[in-house]
Design a protein around this motif. Structure first.
Motif, mmCIF file in Angstrom:
data_model
loop_
_atom_site.group_PDB
_atom_site.id
_atom_site.type_symbol
_atom_site.label_atom_id
_atom_site.label_comp_id
_atom_site.label_asym_id
_atom_site.label_seq_id
_atom_site.Cartn_x
_atom_site.Cartn_y
_atom_site.Cartn_z
ATOM 1 N N TRP A 139 -57.441 -55.836 -27.107
ATOM 2 C CA TRP A 139 -58.562 -56.288 -26.286
ATOM 3 C C TRP A 139 -59.750 -56.514 -27.209
ATOM 4 N N ASN A 140 -60.684 -57.336 -26.765
ATOM 5 C CA ASN A 140 -61.784 -57.743 -27.648
ATOM 6 C C ASN A 140 -63.082 -56.984 -27.390
ATOM 7 N N SER A 141 -62.957 -55.744 -26.939
ATOM 8 C CA SER A 141 -64.144 -54.907 -26.760
ATOM 9 C C SER A 141 -63.780 -53.463 -27.042
ATOM 10 N N LEU A 142 -64.799 -52.669 -27.388
ATOM 11 C CA LEU A 142 -64.615 -51.234 -27.648
ATOM 12 C C LEU A 142 -63.499 -50.976 -28.654
ATOM 13 N N ARG A 143 -63.484 -51.757 -29.724
ATOM 14 C CA ARG A 143 -62.439 -51.629 -30.729
ATOM 15 C C ARG A 143 -62.940 -50.850 -31.940
ATOM 16 N N LEU A 144 -62.033 -50.076 -32.525
ATOM 17 C CA LEU A 144 -62.323 -49.351 -33.754
ATOM 18 C C LEU A 144 -61.563 -50.001 -34.901
ATOM 19 N N PRO A 145 -62.088 -49.917 -36.140
ATOM 20 C CA PRO A 145 -61.348 -50.459 -37.288
ATOM 21 C C PRO A 145 -59.933 -49.888 -37.330
ATOM 22 N N GLY A 146 -58.959 -50.765 -37.531
ATOM 23 C CA GLY A 146 -57.564 -50.384 -37.389
ATOM 24 C C GLY A 146 -57.120 -49.215 -38.244
ATOM 25 N N LYS A 147 -57.374 -49.280 -39.550
ATOM 26 C CA LYS A 147 -56.897 -48.223 -40.435
ATOM 27 C C LYS A 147 -57.584 -46.893 -40.145
ATOM 28 N N PHE A 148 -58.877 -46.936 -39.877
ATOM 29 C CA PHE A 148 -59.598 -45.710 -39.541
ATOM 30 C C PHE A 148 -59.060 -45.106 -38.255
ATOM 31 N N ALA A 149 -58.879 -45.932 -37.210
ATOM 32 C CA ALA A 149 -58.416 -45.433 -35.911
ATOM 33 C C ALA A 149 -57.026 -44.824 -36.025
ATOM 34 N N TRP A 150 -56.139 -45.521 -36.739
ATOM 35 C CA TRP A 150 -54.769 -45.033 -36.895
ATOM 36 C C TRP A 150 -54.748 -43.712 -37.654
ATOM 37 N N LEU A 151 -55.447 -43.649 -38.771
ATOM 38 C CA LEU A 151 -55.486 -42.430 -39.575
ATOM 39 C C LEU A 151 -56.070 -41.276 -38.776
ATOM 40 N N PHE A 152 -57.136 -41.530 -38.029
ATOM 41 C CA PHE A 152 -57.812 -40.481 -37.280
ATOM 42 C C PHE A 152 -56.936 -39.957 -36.145
#
Length: 312
Positions: A64-77
């Motif tokens: 979705w194109n809202s309320l998104r977190l950077p992919g690598k940071f979100a996955w790692l976290f």
């Protein structure tokens, strides 16, 4: 001054007292607490299945194109919670205690099962994040759901292996460690096979992404997909089980946890984890298959299944 105001607030004081009482109760009655958490855990596969059947998980090509977190940071976290909670829960004497089992003797079975969990998540959290050329932004909703589930999952599986399942399940009828039994060895073999399948097909995807990023060559097998915020290039994966199914990396992960269930002699937390994995990955695999067929049309192999070769 601010700290003093907070601690003297009646509501905060009541909250702190109730928190202390809860921690004390949990330390003294952890088996009961464990059972309560398992009741919550029981509904997770149903929630996952219901959610993924009606809503495509909002990340990757379906973001979705809202309320998104950077992919690598979100996955790692989000994924870090599972190994951290598992390690803490495996070694701790009582939940919410800083005392560890300094004098505990762990069986070979317990060490192998705990090692499998840590190895899987070391690859999933650290190695995968580092090696992936990129990870698309992830909506905050699946991040929060993943954190909640990883805490429950890490806790219940660790406590079952280290404490609650030890006497009744991790020894055979003669009181011997089950690590040499055919069932445990079979579970270990299946787990390692699933991990190899998962990692091998991740490597194929990484190679494709790297080549797409470095190459500007136009090809009929490469599509530029335009979203609201970006344009991404996609290619039809081939090689290995990609010749038969759309998501062999998902298939490999399911195989892993089937092996883990067999090795743990059908541990309740492990069974629920397997069910949650299936409920999460199978609908996603079907969504991916439909997406490739829609975007690539006749170029996408018609006999390719979603996640189980020759079956589905």
């Amino acid at each position: 001054m601010f700290l003093s105001d907070v601690t003297n607030n009646p509501l905060m004081e009541k909250f702190l007292i109730q928190t202390k009482e809860f921690v004390t109760w949990t330390q003294q009655n952890e088996r009961e607490f464990f059972e309560e958490v398992m009741k919550i855990n029981f509904f997770v596969p149903l929630v996952f299945l219901g959610g993924t059947l009606f809503i495509t998980a909002p990340y990757g090509k379906f973001q979705w194109n809202s309320l998104r977190l950077p992919g690598k940071f979100a996955w790692l976290f989000q994924e870090s919670f599972s190994p951290i909670v598992f390690i803490y829960s495996f070694f701790i004497k009582n939940l919410f205690s800083i005392t560890i089992f300094t004098d505990a003797t762990y069986t070979t079975t317990q060490i192998i099962l705990a090692s499998f969990w840590i190895i899987h998540y070391t690859n999933r959290v650290i190695i995968y994040t580092y090696r992936a050329p990129n990870i698309a932004p992830i909506h905050i909703l699946p991040v929060l759901v993943a954190i909640f589930y990883n805490i429950i999952n890490g806790y219940t599986n660790a406590r079952w292996i280290s404490l609650f399942g030890r006497d009744n399940y991790l020894y055979d009828e003669n009181g011997q460690d089950i690590c040499k039994t055919p069932r445990f060895i079979l579970g270990v073999f299946i787990f390692l096979l699933g991990m190899m399948i998962n990692i091998h097909h991740d490597n194929i995807l990484f190679s494709l992404r790297n080549n797409l990023d470095k190459s500007t060559t136009k090809s009929e097998s490469v599509k530029v997909i335009t979203n609201t915020n970006s344009s991404s290039r996609y290619v039809i994966p081939n090689g290995g089980l990609f010749n038969y199914i759309t998501c062999p990396h998902y298939f490999g992960e399911i195989i892993e946890w089937i092996g883990f269930v067999i090795a743990t002699w059908y541990s309740y937390p492990a069974v629920l984890f397997l069910m949650a994995t299936i409920a999460n990955l199978v609908p996603r695999a079907k969504s991916n298959l439909n997406w490739y067929r829609e975007k690539f049309g006749d170029m996408y192999p018609k006999n390719r299944k979603a996640i189980v070769p020759f079956v589905w």
